[in-house]
Scaffold this motif. Structure first.
Motif, PDB file in Angstrom:
ATOM      1  N   THR A 159      42.421  42.580  26.496  1.00  0.00           N
ATOM      2  CA  THR A 159      41.078  42.058  26.208  1.00  0.00           C
ATOM      3  C   THR A 159      41.188  40.790  25.363  1.00  0.00           C
ATOM      4  O   THR A 159      40.564  39.770  25.676  1.00  0.00           O
ATOM      5  N   LEU A 160      41.996  40.854  24.319  1.00  0.00           N
ATOM      6  CA  LEU A 160      42.141  39.698  23.432  1.00  0.00           C
ATOM      7  C   LEU A 160      42.824  38.533  24.147  1.00  0.00           C
ATOM      8  O   LEU A 160      42.467  37.371  23.920  1.00  0.00           O
ATOM      9  N   GLN A 161      43.789  38.834  25.013  1.00  0.00           N
ATOM     10  CA  GLN A 161      44.494  37.775  25.729  1.00  0.00           C
ATOM     11  C   GLN A 161      43.614  37.115  26.792  1.00  0.00           C
ATOM     12  O   GLN A 161      43.618  35.892  26.936  1.00  0.00           O
ATOM     13  N   ILE A 162      42.861  37.926  27.523  1.00  0.00           N
ATOM     14  CA  ILE A 162      42.070  37.396  28.630  1.00  0.00           C
ATOM     15  C   ILE A 162      40.754  36.782  28.144  1.00  0.00           C
ATOM     16  O   ILE A 162      40.371  35.696  28.568  1.00  0.00           O
ATOM     17  N   GLN A 163      40.080  37.459  27.225  1.00  0.00           N
ATOM     18  CA  GLN A 163      38.773  37.001  26.754  1.00  0.00           C
ATOM     19  C   GLN A 163      38.871  36.064  25.547  1.00  0.00           C
ATOM     20  O   GLN A 163      37.896  35.436  25.179  1.00  0.00           O
ATOM     21  N   LEU A 164      40.040  36.018  24.917  1.00  0.00           N
ATOM     22  CA  LEU A 164      40.300  35.192  23.740  1.00  0.00           C
ATOM     23  C   LEU A 164      39.507  35.626  22.505  1.00  0.00           C
ATOM     24  O   LEU A 164      39.475  34.918  21.503  1.00  0.00           O
ATOM     25  N   SER A 165      38.864  36.765  22.596  1.00  0.00           N
ATOM     26  CA  SER A 165      38.163  37.391  21.474  1.00  0.00           C
ATOM     27  C   SER A 165      37.874  38.832  21.892  1.00  0.00           C
ATOM     28  O   SER A 165      38.113  39.208  23.039  1.00  0.00           O
ATOM     29  N   PHE A 166      37.330  39.614  20.978  1.00  0.00           N
ATOM     30  CA  PHE A 166      37.019  40.992  21.335  1.00  0.00           C
ATOM     31  C   PHE A 166      35.703  41.031  22.096  1.00  0.00           C
ATOM     32  O   PHE A 166      34.678  40.559  21.616  1.00  0.00           O
ATOM     33  N   ASP A 167      35.743  41.589  23.296  1.00  0.00           N
ATOM     34  CA  ASP A 167      34.571  41.760  24.149  1.00  0.00           C
ATOM     35  C   ASP A 167      34.478  43.250  24.462  1.00  0.00           C
ATOM     36  O   ASP A 167      35.272  43.778  25.239  1.00  0.00           O
ATOM     37  N   GLY A 168      33.523  43.926  23.830  1.00  0.00           N
ATOM     38  CA  GLY A 168      33.415  45.375  23.940  1.00  0.00           C
ATOM     39  C   GLY A 168      33.248  45.887  25.357  1.00  0.00           C
ATOM     40  O   GLY A 168      33.891  46.862  25.753  1.00  0.00           O
ATOM     41  N   SER A 169      32.419  45.245  26.152  1.00  0.00           N
ATOM     42  CA  SER A 169      32.194  45.736  27.515  1.00  0.00           C
ATOM     43  C   SER A 169      33.448  45.549  28.377  1.00  0.00           C
ATOM     44  O   SER A 169      33.776  46.409  29.206  1.00  0.00           O
ATOM     45  N   PHE A 170      34.152  44.451  28.174  1.00  0.00           N
ATOM     46  CA  PHE A 170      35.391  44.222  28.921  1.00  0.00           C
ATOM     47  C   PHE A 170      36.434  45.256  28.513  1.00  0.00           C
ATOM     48  O   PHE A 170      37.128  45.832  29.364  1.00  0.00           O
ATOM     49  N   TYR A 171      36.539  45.526  27.227  1.00  0.00           N
ATOM     50  CA  TYR A 171      37.475  46.513  26.693  1.00  0.00           C
ATOM     51  C   TYR A 171      37.208  47.900  27.282  1.00  0.00           C
ATOM     52  O   TYR A 171      38.129  48.572  27.755  1.00  0.00           O
ATOM     53  N   ILE A 172      35.937  48.320  27.306  1.00  0.00           N
ATOM     54  CA  ILE A 172      35.577  49.625  27.874  1.00  0.00           C
ATOM     55  C   ILE A 172      35.923  49.661  29.364  1.00  0.00           C
ATOM     56  O   ILE A 172      36.453  50.657  29.870  1.00  0.00           O
ATOM     57  N   SER A 173      35.663  48.593  30.071  1.00  0.00           N
ATOM     58  CA  SER A 173      35.984  48.526  31.503  1.00  0.00           C
ATOM     59  C   SER A 173      37.478  48.708  31.729  1.00  0.00           C
ATOM     60  O   SER A 173      37.896  49.421  32.650  1.00  0.00           O
ATOM     61  N   LEU A 174      38.280  48.049  30.891  1.00  0.00           N
ATOM     62  CA  LEU A 174      39.732  48.203  31.020  1.00  0.00           C
ATOM     63  C   LEU A 174      40.155  49.630  30.711  1.00  0.00           C
ATOM     64  O   LEU A 174      40.989  50.199  31.429  1.00  0.00           O
ATOM     65  N   LEU A 175      39.593  50.227  29.660  1.00  0.00           N
ATOM     66  CA  LEU A 175      39.940  51.617  29.336  1.00  0.00           C
ATOM     67  C   LEU A 175      39.637  52.544  30.505  1.00  0.00           C
ATOM     68  O   LEU A 175      40.462  53.390  30.873  1.00  0.00           O
ATOM     69  N   GLU A 176      38.467  52.396  31.098  1.00  0.00           N
ATOM     70  CA  GLU A 176      38.087  53.241  32.234  1.00  0.00           C
ATOM     71  C   GLU A 176      39.018  53.016  33.416  1.00  0.00           C
ATOM     72  O   GLU A 176      39.448  53.964  34.073  1.00  0.00           O
TER      73      GLU A 176
END
Length: 90
Positions: A50-67
């Motif tokens: 998430t941090l590498q791709i979005q360059l910051s913390f993006d909660g929805s992207f993080y949850i999508s990756l976890l799922e």
């Protein structure tokens, strides 16, 4: 060491490298881990990507990756990167 402790050490490591997450973001990281029933390893991979791709913390992207990682039984960064490449997530 339980999953929460492993994630806590990972977050401390990020902090020591200069990446400072807010208290709200940290709470959301733990929420995501419980919500998706993922392992600490999957949380570390999802947070890192998430941090590498979005360059910051993006909660929805993080949850999508976890799922995505949970449903595909991802256990390593190599597997995660391969899956993201197959899904064309950059």
């Amino acid at each position: 060491m339980n999953n929460s402790e492993i994630v806590a050490y990972y977050l401390e490591n990020l902090w020591s490298k200069g990446f400072k997450l807010t208290d709200e973001e940290v709470r959301f990281i733990y929420f995501g881990m419980k919500y998706t029933n993922t392992s600490a390893k999957q949380v570390k991979i999802a947070l890192s990507l998430t941090l590498q791709i979005q360059l910051s913390f993006d909660g929805s992207f993080y949850i999508s990756l976890l799922e995505l990682f949970h449903s595909n039984h991802v256990k390593t960064m190599k597997e995660a990167r391969k899956l993201l490449q197959e899904k064309q997530v950059n």
